[in-house]
Design an enzyme around this catalytic site. Structure first.
Site, PDB file in Angstrom:
ATOM      1  N   HIS A 159       3.077  -7.762 -26.983  1.00 18.03           N
ATOM      2  CA  HIS A 159       1.562  -7.816 -26.762  1.00 18.03           C
ATOM      3  C   HIS A 159       1.285  -9.409 -26.411  1.00 18.03           C
ATOM      4  CE1 HIS A 159       0.995  -4.623 -29.527  1.00 18.03           C
ATOM      5  NE2 HIS A 159       2.288  -5.293 -30.174  1.00 18.03           N
ATOM      6  N   SER A 286      -2.148 -25.110  -1.981  1.00 21.80           N
ATOM      7  CA  SER A 286      -3.177 -24.909  -1.766  1.00 21.80           C
ATOM      8  C   SER A 286      -4.063 -25.529  -0.600  1.00 21.80           C
ATOM      9  CB  SER A 286      -4.201 -25.173  -2.829  1.00 21.80           C
ATOM     10  OG  SER A 286      -5.725 -25.410  -2.768  1.00 21.80           O
ATOM     11  N   LYS A 292      -1.369 -28.159  -6.146  1.00 20.92           N
ATOM     12  CA  LYS A 292      -1.150 -26.959  -6.485  1.00 20.92           C
ATOM     13  C   LYS A 292       0.251 -26.491  -5.762  1.00 20.92           C
ATOM     14  CE  LYS A 292      -2.945 -23.898  -8.247  1.00 20.92           C
ATOM     15  NZ  LYS A 292      -4.259 -23.205  -7.785  1.00 20.92           N
ATOM     16  N   GLU A 299       3.454 -13.178  -6.550  1.00 22.06           N
ATOM     17  CA  GLU A 299       2.370 -12.545  -6.609  1.00 22.06           C
ATOM     18  C   GLU A 299       2.273 -11.567  -5.505  1.00 22.06           C
ATOM     19  OE1 GLU A 299      -1.082 -15.595  -7.397  1.00 22.06           O
ATOM     20  OE2 GLU A 299       0.583 -16.647  -6.436  1.00 22.06           O
ATOM     21  N   TYR A 326       6.465  24.834   8.096  1.00 21.20           N
ATOM     22  CA  TYR A 326       5.980  23.632   8.880  1.00 21.20           C
ATOM     23  C   TYR A 326       4.511  23.932   8.952  1.00 21.20           C
ATOM     24  CZ  TYR A 326       5.686  19.700  11.615  1.00 21.20           C
ATOM     25  OH  TYR A 326       5.102  18.488  12.380  1.00 21.20           O
TER      26      TYR A 326
HETATM   27  N1  ARG Z   1       6.788  14.993  15.261  1.00 16.56           N
HETATM   28  C1  ARG Z   1       6.720  16.249  14.529  1.00 16.56           C
HETATM   29  C2  ARG Z   1       6.973  15.890  13.015  1.00 16.56           C
HETATM   30  O1  ARG Z   1       7.108  14.785  12.598  1.00 16.56           O
HETATM   31  C3  ARG Z   1       8.222  16.806  14.746  1.00 16.56           C
HETATM   32  C4  ARG Z   1       8.154  18.531  14.447  1.00 16.56           C
HETATM   33  C5  ARG Z   1       6.906  19.119  15.430  1.00 16.56           C
HETATM   34  N2  ARG Z   1       6.935  20.562  15.179  1.00 16.56           N
HETATM   35  C6  ARG Z   1       5.771  21.284  15.679  1.00 16.56           C
HETATM   36  N3  ARG Z   1       5.959  22.490  15.362  1.00 16.56           N
HETATM   37  N4  ARG Z   1       4.974  20.826  16.201  1.00 16.56           N
HETATM   38  O2  ARG Z   1       6.429  16.702  12.073  1.00 16.56           O
END
Ligand code: ARG
Length: 468
Positions: A159, A286, A292, A299, A326
């Site tokens: 504490h 400072s 200072k 920090e 993706y």
């Molecule tokens: N520059 C893209 C990324 O980092 C690479 C993959 C792109 N793929 C796509 N289908 N557009 O995600």
């Protein structure tokens, strides 16, 4: 506004992207730091294409020769990164095709989706190795300061109130424990990154007869016995960003440790504590107040931790709602991990420099640790050894503390007649406990701050980090 059709994927388009869209969607400005990994992947992939007969040996050689040239150009800072080619992958492919037209075959049986997943895993293997190296350097520095200060004692706090005495070594060895767990975490991330996703294609592999294990081996995705490691689901391989999260998480924990260490040392450095003097090299003055000397390095370390923890949060928020597989959102993942890596890397070095140059002020530490209140618990333990139940002992010492406060004397100076009035066990010489040496010697269990225990822990850690 619109440009002529895009060079790599523009077949089905009659118009190219708007200037604004190019500026918005490019990633080469930050993913160019994957270039060395991308080139390694190109090399391994084309070697595999040649191995399975999808390109000829002559074509592979031409591509490899070209890759060497592109690599040299990048290293010399002479490749002009073009945002119109979007990312590092297409920039390298375009530059290469100019030198070696055979490179038109390089993207056979792969997608940028498995390519960027592979490049990233290579980056994580490199980044974790490099952070482990920096952490080990930091550990060695902390150990040296800990070794030097085995006989300097300070109050330990709970504490932020004086609690019980410890040696500076014991306190510093707590940091060694924290950072050793960080090393373990980064090694685990390194191991988890060590699976090759190349060959997963856009999401469903390829109809062409590739050899994924060949590529994995060529890129060093192997276990400790040299056996190749390839990922086992093509959809997961291109959608998965666990290693990003795990890396950012390991960075966040480590930065949090750095921040807590920094806060301790900032307090110790204040005039109110005065336990430590920081090296000029890591402090600033400072612009107004001439007297200072501010602990800016510490920090900033405390501040940077917020940024590193923020990167982890950004990744979670970005990834959590994405359907397989993706999605372009994922392009933003790299900015976060690159920043975590850079900021943590420099933070570790700055902390190392600051600690290596710190000097403990034995006089101020001795002064603070001479507060007899720090040994109130030892007195309760002494009463226990005199047969008093701990709960009663706690009360007795509490009453003694109250009496000391009322009389405005230190705890060990409460007059004997007052003490005996509180409990008859105090008729014996209870003041023996107010001796720092005795108090430390009494704490020799595993993990405690006794001097023998500290020597043991010090030599264990020195062996672990090869400190002579
Ligand atoms: N520059 C893209 C990324 O980092 C690479 C993959 C792109 N793929 C796509 N289908 N557009 O995600």
């Amino acid at each position: 506004m619109a440009k002529k059709s895009q060079a790599t994927w523009g077949g089905r388009f009659s118009n190219g992207p708007a200037e604004l869209m190019l500026r918005f969607s490019e990633s080469v400005s930050f993913d160019k730091r994957l270039a060395a990994f991308d080139i390694a992947v190109n090399r391994a992939h084309t070697a595999m294409l040649r191995h399975v007969g999808l390109i000829t040996a002559r074509e592979m050689k031409a591509i490899h020769r070209g890759l060497k040239e592109v690599e040299a150009k990048i290293e010399a800072g002479k490749l002009k990164w073009n945002p119109a080619f979007e990312d590092v992958h297409m920039n390298i492919e375009q530059a290469l095709t100019k030198i070696a037209p055979e490179a038109a075959k390089m993207h056979t049986a792969r997608s940028r989706n498995d390519q960027v997943a592979t490049d990233s895993r290579l980056f994580f293997k490199f980044a974790t190795d490099s952070l482990v190296g920096l952490l080990e350097r930091l550990q060695r520095s902390i150990l040296k300061v800990a070794e030097k200060n085995q006989n300097v004692f300070i109050p330990g706090y709970t504490h932020l109130q004086r609690a019980q005495p410890v040696s500076v070594s014991h306190h510093l060895l707590a940091y060694v424990e924290m950072f050793s767990r960080d090393i373990k975490r980064f090694k685990q991330v390194n191991d988890d990154a060590n699976w090759c996703p190349l060959g997963s294609g856009a999401l469903a592999g390829t109809t062409l007869p590739i050899d994924r294990e060949f590529v994995a081996k060529a890129l060093g995705f192997v276990d400790s016995r040299g056996r190749q490691r390839v990922t086992t689901n093509s959809m997961d391989s291109v959608a998965d960003r666990d290693v990003f999260l795990d890396f950012a998480q390991a960075c966040a924990v480590c930065a949090t440790h750095i921040s807590r260490v920094s806060e301790d040392v900032i307090l110790w450095n204040s005039a109110e504590f005065g336990f430590v003097e920081l090296p000029d090299a890591f402090c600033t003055g400072s612009s107004l107040m001439p007297q200072k000397k501010n602990p800016d390095s510490l920090e900033l370390l405390r501040g940077k931790s917020g940024r590193i923890v923020g990167s982890l949060q950004a990744l979670y928020t970005m990834i959590k709602g994405l359907p397989l597989t993706y999605n372009r959102d994922l392009q933003e993942d790299k900015a976060q991990v690159f920043d975590s890596f850079d900021q943590l890397g420099i933070s570790l070095q700055v902390l190392e420099g600051t600690i290596a140059g710190a000097r403990f002020r034995a006089d101020r530490c001795a002064d603070a640790v001479s507060d007899p209140g720090l040994l109130a618990t030892d007195l309760a333990d002494w009463l226990v050894s005199e047969g008093v139940a701990f709960r009663d002992a706690h009360h007795v010492v509490g009453a003694l503390v109250a009496k000391a406060e009322a009389l405005n004397v230190p705890l060990d100076r409460v007059p004997q007649e007052e003490a005996v009035r509180i409990h008859k066990a105090l008729s014996k010489d209870w003041r023996v406990v107010f001796d720092l040496k005795r108090a430390m010697k009494a704490r020799e269990g595993i993990g405690m701050p006794g001097p023998k225990q500290i020597r043991k822990q010090l030599s264990r850690w020195k062996r672990a980090y090869a400190v002579r």
